[in-house]
Design an enzyme around this catalytic site. Structure first.
Site, PDB file in Angstrom:
ATOM      1  N   ARG A 182       0.822  -1.218   0.000  1.00 27.97           N
ATOM      2  CA  ARG A 182       0.000   0.000   0.000  1.00 27.97           C
ATOM      3  C   ARG A 182       0.860   1.274   0.000  1.00 27.97           C
ATOM      4  NH1 ARG A 182      -2.378  -3.735  -1.076  1.00 27.97           N
ATOM      5  NH2 ARG A 182      -4.364  -4.510  -0.278  1.00 27.97           N
ATOM      6  N   SER A 231     -11.878  -0.666   2.828  1.00 23.81           N
ATOM      7  CA  SER A 231     -11.058  -1.025   3.993  1.00 23.81           C
ATOM      8  C   SER A 231     -10.462   0.235   4.619  1.00 23.81           C
ATOM      9  CB  SER A 231      -9.937  -1.980   3.575  1.00 23.81           C
ATOM     10  OG  SER A 231     -10.468  -3.163   3.046  1.00 23.81           O
ATOM     11  N   GLU A 262      -5.595   2.994   6.420  1.00 25.98           N
ATOM     12  CA  GLU A 262      -5.316   2.966   4.983  1.00 25.98           C
ATOM     13  C   GLU A 262      -5.885   4.209   4.322  1.00 25.98           C
ATOM     14  OE1 GLU A 262      -6.445   0.080   1.220  1.00 25.98           O
ATOM     15  OE2 GLU A 262      -6.027  -0.837   3.150  1.00 25.98           O
TER      16      GLU A 262
END
Length: 338
Positions: free
Chosen positions: A164, A238, A334
């Site tokens: 990520r 998410s 995130e």
């Protein structure tokens, strides 16, 4: 006439559906638009936010700066033997690109079906799901350098991809605006079904030799069963990253929680399932004020209607604290907090 507008609501442009305003706003449909914007002193003197699908953002207040909504479109294909180079404008909807490639039998991104957002965000975030990440198929991207007004091409190594992460979230953050991305796909599929519930769903459907279309369809079914549709309930998918811990920490954790889902990560480390940790703390389906977690997936925070960004943020803090207290694991968001 300038393409820069003032005092524009961002509610339609973020999937959390947080009601806030941008002091300045411009929709970018071409590189020429970018050059026009950065010839304006407003762009040079104001905080800048580049917005794609708005699917990875949580606004906690009005944005006192310039928001650029990237809407550069177009898909081009170049076939080289069994390889296929697919170049898409940064404003293309990611899932529309996946559907396009699956329909053409271009393999490589079928596991990334239904990930929200736009093409331009895919390398920045190194998006991933079900055992596949963008870095696995990334060939290059073209980006507009804000300081010079010139276009630069980045290859895979130059993007410094990690989980990520990419150079665009690190040392080059805020310096470039991605205008297009090229992916190296293949006419020869390498089916990835080992991660998550894909195999179980394929078996349930009686599919022994899945095609990429089968994988895409199964991934879509799994995601729909777990994740809320942003068009009906505000969310950013998410909210937390799956935490990665070292072996020593895992050796302490496992005897206490033998059922904890875990997967091998780079450098001998262990990746844990953030959703499982959150659910084990009792948060799945919890409603607190106008926010909470989704009833089918504790990893997803939602706006039940009228939630402020501050309200969602405070709830996420509560989750982080609970997980740390129970598991001695620190969750990292995130979603970008603004």
């Amino acid at each position: 006439m300038s393409i820069i507008q003032t005092n524009i609501s961002l509610k339609p442009y973020n999937t959390f559906a947080i009601d806030c305003n941008a002091k300045y706003y411009a929709e970018i449909k071409s590189v020429a638009h970018l050059k026009e914007v950065f010839a304006n002193e407003v762009a040079l003197q104001r905080n800048l936010l580049v917005l794609g699908g708005g699917s990875n953002m949580l606004f906690t207040k009005d944005y006192d700066g310039l928001v650029l909504k990237i809407s550069i479109k177009g898909i081009e294909v170049k076939e080289i033997g069994d390889d296929v180079l697919v170049t898409a404008g940064a404003g293309e909807v990611w899932d529309s690109l996946v559907k396009f490639c699956v329909a053409k039998d271009y393999a490589g991104i079928e596991n990334l079906t239904l990930i929200p957002g736009t093409v331009g965000a895919s390398p920045i975030q190194n998006i991933g799901a079900y055992g596949v990440e963008v870095k696995d198929v990334f060939e290059r991207c073209t980006a507009f350098e804000i300081a010079t007004g010139k276009l630069k091409t980045f290859n895979k190594a130059e993007c410094e991809f990690a989980y990520r992460e990419s150079i665009f979230k690190g040392k080059l953050k805020g310096q470039f605006i991605i205008t297009s991305v090229t992916y190296r796909l293949s006419r020869i599929p390498h089916i990835q079904t080992h991660y998550g519930a894909i195999n179980a769903e394929l078996e349930r459907r009686g599919i022994a030799k899945p095609t990429i279309a089968d994988v895409s369809e199964v991934v879509a079914a799994i995601r729909v069963s777990k994740l809320p549709d942003p068009s009906t309930i505000g969310n950013a998918g998410s909210f937390f990253k799956n935490p990665i811990i070292d072996q020593a920490a895992f050796d302490i954790l496992l005897p206490q929680f033998p059922d904890v889902p875990h997967y091998p990560a780079a450098n001998g480390r262990i990746k844990l399932a953030a959703g499982w940790l959150i659910e084990a703390c009792g948060f799945k389906g919890m409603v607190e004020g106008n926010t909470g977690t989704w009833k089918n997936q504790a990893l997803v925070l939602v706006n039940h209607g009228g939630a402020t960004g501050q309200e969602v943020y405070r709830f996420s803090e509560k989750i982080i604290n609970a997980v740390q207290q129970k598991f001695d694991v620190v969750l990292e968001r995130e979603v970008n907090i603004l």
